[in-house]
Scaffold this motif. Structure first.
Motif, PDB file in Angstrom:
ATOM      1  N   LEU A 208     -12.518 -32.353  19.706  1.00 47.60           N
ATOM      2  CA  LEU A 208     -11.670 -31.292  19.127  1.00 47.60           C
ATOM      3  C   LEU A 208     -10.235 -31.335  19.656  1.00 47.60           C
ATOM      4  O   LEU A 208      -9.337 -30.747  19.051  1.00 47.60           O
ATOM      5  N   GLU A 209     -10.034 -32.049  20.762  1.00 48.80           N
ATOM      6  CA  GLU A 209      -8.689 -32.108  21.354  1.00 48.80           C
ATOM      7  C   GLU A 209      -7.690 -32.689  20.362  1.00 48.80           C
ATOM      8  O   GLU A 209      -7.899 -33.797  19.860  1.00 48.80           O
ATOM      9  N   LEU A 246     -19.966 -24.335  14.916  1.00 51.67           N
ATOM     10  CA  LEU A 246     -18.572 -23.868  14.935  1.00 51.67           C
ATOM     11  C   LEU A 246     -18.585 -22.353  15.057  1.00 51.67           C
ATOM     12  O   LEU A 246     -19.133 -21.661  14.195  1.00 51.67           O
ATOM     13  N   ASN A 247     -18.008 -21.861  16.132  1.00 51.39           N
ATOM     14  CA  ASN A 247     -17.961 -20.405  16.334  1.00 51.39           C
ATOM     15  C   ASN A 247     -16.673 -20.036  17.072  1.00 51.39           C
ATOM     16  O   ASN A 247     -15.896 -20.914  17.482  1.00 51.39           O
ATOM     17  N   GLU A 252     -11.696 -20.936  20.048  1.00 50.07           N
ATOM     18  CA  GLU A 252     -10.710 -20.004  20.590  1.00 50.07           C
ATOM     19  C   GLU A 252      -9.442 -20.734  21.054  1.00 50.07           C
ATOM     20  O   GLU A 252      -9.524 -21.729  21.783  1.00 50.07           O
ATOM     21  N   GLY A 253      -8.294 -20.238  20.587  1.00 44.54           N
ATOM     22  CA  GLY A 253      -7.018 -20.794  21.029  1.00 44.54           C
ATOM     23  C   GLY A 253      -6.662 -22.134  20.404  1.00 44.54           C
ATOM     24  O   GLY A 253      -5.635 -22.717  20.749  1.00 44.54           O
ATOM     25  N   ARG A 254      -7.478 -22.631  19.526  1.00 49.07           N
ATOM     26  CA  ARG A 254      -7.185 -23.955  18.935  1.00 49.07           C
ATOM     27  C   ARG A 254      -6.407 -23.795  17.637  1.00 49.07           C
ATOM     28  O   ARG A 254      -6.794 -23.027  16.769  1.00 49.07           O
ATOM     29  N   LEU A 275     -15.969 -18.100   8.496  1.00 56.89           N
ATOM     30  CA  LEU A 275     -15.551 -18.307   7.100  1.00 56.89           C
ATOM     31  C   LEU A 275     -14.304 -17.494   6.782  1.00 56.89           C
ATOM     32  O   LEU A 275     -13.483 -17.902   5.960  1.00 56.89           O
ATOM     33  N   ASP A 276     -14.178 -16.328   7.412  1.00 56.24           N
ATOM     34  CA  ASP A 276     -13.039 -15.449   7.146  1.00 56.24           C
ATOM     35  C   ASP A 276     -11.971 -15.526   8.232  1.00 56.24           C
ATOM     36  O   ASP A 276     -11.052 -14.703   8.261  1.00 56.24           O
ATOM     37  N   ASP A 277     -12.091 -16.494   9.115  1.00 58.32           N
ATOM     38  CA  ASP A 277     -11.089 -16.679  10.163  1.00 58.32           C
ATOM     39  C   ASP A 277      -9.747 -17.035   9.504  1.00 58.32           C
ATOM     40  O   ASP A 277      -9.731 -17.714   8.474  1.00 58.32           O
ATOM     41  N   PRO A 278      -8.620 -16.570  10.056  1.00 56.70           N
ATOM     42  CA  PRO A 278      -7.317 -16.911   9.445  1.00 56.70           C
ATOM     43  C   PRO A 278      -7.089 -18.425   9.330  1.00 56.70           C
ATOM     44  O   PRO A 278      -6.308 -18.864   8.490  1.00 56.70           O
ATOM     45  N   ARG A 279      -7.762 -19.202  10.164  1.00 58.47           N
ATOM     46  CA  ARG A 279      -7.583 -20.669  10.111  1.00 58.47           C
ATOM     47  C   ARG A 279      -8.461 -21.331   9.053  1.00 58.47           C
ATOM     48  O   ARG A 279      -8.352 -22.528   8.806  1.00 58.47           O
TER      49      ARG A 279
END
Ligand code: CP
Ligand code: NVA
Length: 305
Positions: A208-209, A246-247, A252-254, A275-279
């Motif tokens: 993920l980095e 994925l949670n 967080e912070g990515r 699914l509703d995350d701003p990202r």
């Protein structure tokens, strides 16, 4: 020309469809009569929401019509696949085939003089990935150099992402507890590795980095999800893959975009709230299935957009 796998398409073809799909998203009325009098058959062995709806609605919006054929309600199962495809060719101008086995998609394409599109088989899902490329391009403004991390089971969607990455210069890293299982296209993986555009690791956090996009899909393909014969394998996978969910804590912070081809299995490969995350660009992906499908049809019909 067919769309069996993106391995068979050139970068120029892929990029043309991506651009045309975006133009159609901005102006859905474009080419409203381009396919007047033409028919698209959707021949499905498996269930579907997006591929079927995008198929039926896309051809209607281009002035043509759709014919949905549930495999089990036809005589395809009784006859030689090539014979039945040749008969279908007498009636329709395009075919979307959602078959269990990739070899059957190939066989249908070989027998068909009208374009056959692979609507998702055990190996590839090219229509999905064309819509995904469009979505990534709309979100990030580029494809070349994009770093995408695919998390979960190496499956049909994953193979098609790697195939697409090789064509457009997008880097695909796969984070999975089972690198290159039988569903993986080994030759494609080798080609991706050689090009520096594919790698696989069990180390999720390392993968993920620095990634621009994180993408996941089901750990169990749709035809097996509720199959009692698959219950033990399903349980094994749930235990093995759960650390790869994925949670919010993991992400967080990515600073990244979050993708899923859907249907999502909330609480399995993805926590529902993501699914509703701003990202999340998951709903844009789903919407783009329609625009991209129109672009594919126009491309196969020889109508430049
Ligand atoms: N993503 C996708 O292909 O969805 P369906 O299985 O609902 O068509
Ligand atoms: N890998 C998934 C894709 C669904 C669109 C499946 O085959 O079920």
């Amino acid at each position: 020309m067919h769309l069996v796998t993106l391995k068979d398409w050139s970068a120029a073809q892929i990029l043309e469809v991506v651009a045309a799909g975006s133009a159609l998203r901005k102006n859905p009325g474009l080419h409203a009569r381009a396919l007047a009098g033409r028919t698209l058959a959707l021949l499905f062995q498996k269930t579907s929401t997006r591929t079927r709806c995008a198929g039926e609605i896309s051809v209607a919006q281009l002035g043509g019509r759709a014919l949905y054929l549930d495999w089990r309600s036809t005589n395809f199962g009784l006859a030689d696949l090539g014979d039945e495809i040749r008969v279908l060719n007498e009636y329709v101008d395009f075919i979307v085939a959602r078959f269990l086995k990739h070899d059957d998609v190939r066989c249908a394409a070989h027998a068909s003089r009208v374009p056959v599109m692979n609507g998702c088989c055990d190996r590839y899902h090219p229509l999905q990935i064309l819509a995904d490329l469009q979505t990534i391009h709309e979100a990030l403004g580029r494809l070349e150099g994009v770093r995408l991390t695919y998390v979960g089971a190496h499956n049909n969607v994953c193979n098609s992402l790697i195939a697409a990455g090789l064509k457009v210069g997008m880097q695909v890293r796969v984070a999975t507890p089972e690198p290159e299982p039988p569903a993986a296209d080994a030759e494609l993986c080798e080609a991706g590795r050689r090009a520096g555009l594919y790698s696989a690791t069990t180390d999720l956090r390392a993968a993920l980095e620095g990634c621009d996009v994180v993408y996941t899909d089901t750990w169990i393909d749709m035809e097996y999800f509720d199959d009692p014969a698959f219950a033990a394998e399903k349980e094994r996978r749930l235990q093995l893959y759960l650390p790869y969910q994925l949670n919010a804590r993991l992400l967080e912070g990515r600073d990244l975009r979050l993708m899923h081809c859907l249907p999502a299995h909330r609480g399995y490969e993805i926590d529902g709230e993501m699914l509703d995350d701003p990202r999340s660009i998951i709903m844009a992906q789903a919407q783009n299935r329609l625009h991209s499908q129109k672009a594919v049809l126009l491309h196969l019909a020889g109508t430049r957009s």
